[in-house]
Design an enzyme around this catalytic site. Structure first.
Site, short mmCIF file in Angstrom:
data_model
loop_
_atom_site.label_atom_id
_atom_site.label_comp_id
_atom_site.label_asym_id
_atom_site.label_seq_id
_atom_site.Cartn_x
_atom_site.Cartn_y
_atom_site.Cartn_z
CG HIS A 59 45.14 -23.01 35.13
ND1 HIS A 59 45.34 -23.20 33.78
CD2 HIS A 59 43.80 -22.95 35.31
CE1 HIS A 59 44.18 -23.28 33.16
NE2 HIS A 59 43.22 -23.12 34.07
CB CYS A 60 44.64 -17.19 36.28
SG CYS A 60 43.49 -15.95 36.91
N PRO A 61 41.88 -19.39 36.63
CG PRO A 61 40.45 -20.01 38.37
CD PRO A 61 41.88 -19.75 38.05
#
Length: 425
Positions: A168-170
């Protein structure tokens, strides 16, 4: 008869999807709820490129080549396209099981594991599948109520199972999975080239101006260039390092999640069943394969909110005097009332009135005094013509014709009756 269309509010499937995602543009855009870091990414890219186009590009286009700003614009547009494509797309979210499917899976698991004694821990819910002659375990997701496909994992931030989950890439505000991984890699690669490009020509711009007016005066005249150099210097290491790490993963056909967990290395010493043992083939599979369709059907209609048509009839009632012609040609339809009670063990008003009406309409017949002897049968009753003669009252005659019940109740004489009672009757 006229048809009236009753149109309800159309509900799309994305409005009822579980999880912690946000949707825009009627379900076309899908992102995570935490979008603050994504806005920071947009601000850094757009702001840095705007300063470059405003301060460096006019000077470099005149003194070096007009192709410098043109190539910078193309590279900037490509970076923004890959960023938005990664952030706004479905990463490969798997739909959750329906209640019926979840119940069926629970029954299968209980049948396979049997009855677990009280106080003992139940066995893990896994299934084994064979991929390229190697056993791979499929884990059960207690949130989505499904057995996750190979390489899938549950994202705790978006609260969804994602197929070929990478991380999960913010910075992009979304999960990186099967459907958007190639766009994420192209975004990091192009952003690395754009950062290097801007940083390099910022240095060139400062050097060319320093030849004429000096280094200190050049920094005072171009404060935007100083800001760009600082931003690119600290961004360059992280972006270039991230691009190199994912290049390494693509060459091995691995994901970030598998690399962190050590699924195909470490103490397990299990070979990667998805690798082709060739760097070119692995890169072609990840970057050049066909696009995968979404399995969510976000813009589909919910089954209970479809447009329905309800026919309605309008009737007009007119009161006219009944005539013989109307009665013969148009008979009045009879309406029937439902006598079933609305509540169990409860009587309707019609049932309470019926016994009273029956008692009032019952004809009053005089009670006949019958002696204890046997009553004569109707076949031995006398006819009315013979019953009126007093001389033959004591000898009843046989009747060969059937008589009605009313005549028998008024003209029948029983043997042994008094003469006065027979004459009265």
């Amino acid at each position: 008869m006229s048809a009236v269309m009753i149109t309800r509010k159309i509900t799309r499937k994305w409005e009822k999807l579980p999880g912690k995602n946000t949707f825009c543009c009627d379900g076309r855009v899908m992102m995570a709820r935490q979008k603050g870091v994504f806005y920071l990414t947009l601000f850094l890219i757009v702001g840095t490129c705007s300063l470059f186009f405003a301060f460096e590009c006019p000077y470099l286009a005149v003194h070096l080549s007009p192709a410098i700003p043109v190539f910078a614009i193309v590279l900037f547009l490509f970076v923004m396209a890959m960023l938005l494509r990664t952030s706004f797309s479905d990463p490969g979210v798997l739909p959750r099981a329906l209640p019926e499917e979840a119940t069926f899976i629970e029954m299968e698991i209980e049948a396979a594991n049997g009855n677990v004694p009280a106080g003992q821990r139940p066995p893990p819910r896994i299934r084994n599948v064979q991929i390229n002659n190697q056993i791979v375990k499929l884990k059960y997701c207690y949130t989505c109520k499904i057995f996750r496909p190979p390489r899938a994992s549950h994202c705790s931030i978006c609260d969804n199972c994602v197929d070929r989950f990478d991380h999960h890439c913010p910075w992009v505000g979304n999960c990186v999975g099967k459907r958007n991984y190639r766009y994420f890699y192209l975004f990091t690669l192009s952003l690395s080239l754009l950062t290097i490009y801007i940083f390099a020509f910022d240095i060139v711009h400062v050097v060319l101006r320093s030849v004429d007016s000096g280094f200190v005066s050049t920094l005072k005249e171009t404060p935007g260039t100083v800001l760009e150099v600082v931003v690119c210097f600290f961004t360059l290491w992280s972006v270039v390092g991230l691009t190199g790490f994912h290049t390494y993963l693509i060459s091995l056909n691995q994901t970030t999640n598998e690399d962190i967990k050590g699924s195909w290395s470490g103490k397990n010493r299990v070979q990667n069943p998805y690798s082709h043992k060739n760097i070119i083939k692995n890169c072609c599979e990840v970057l050049c394969g066909p696009p995968y369709p979404s399995v969510l059907d976000r813009r589909g209609f919910a089954p209970e909110d479809l447009t329905t048509a309800v026919p309605s009839t309008t009737t007009t009632t007119t009161t006219t005097a009944p005539t013989a012609a109307n009665r013969s040609s148009n008979p009045v339809p009879q309406t029937t009332k439902t006598t079933a009670p609305l509540i169990p063990n409860e009587h309707t008003p019609d049932e309470e009135v019926k016994p009273v009406v029956a008692l009032t309409e019952r004809p009053q017949t005089p009670k006949e005094e019958t002696p204890p002897s046997k009553a004569p049968t109707p076949s031995k009753a006398t006819t009315p013509s013979k019953a009126t003669t007093p001389s033959k009252a004591t000898t009843p005659t046989k009747s060969t014709t059937p008589i009605s019940s009313t005549e028998a109740s008024t003209d029948v004489m029983l043997p042994g009756e008094p003469k006065e009672l027979s004459q009265k009757l």
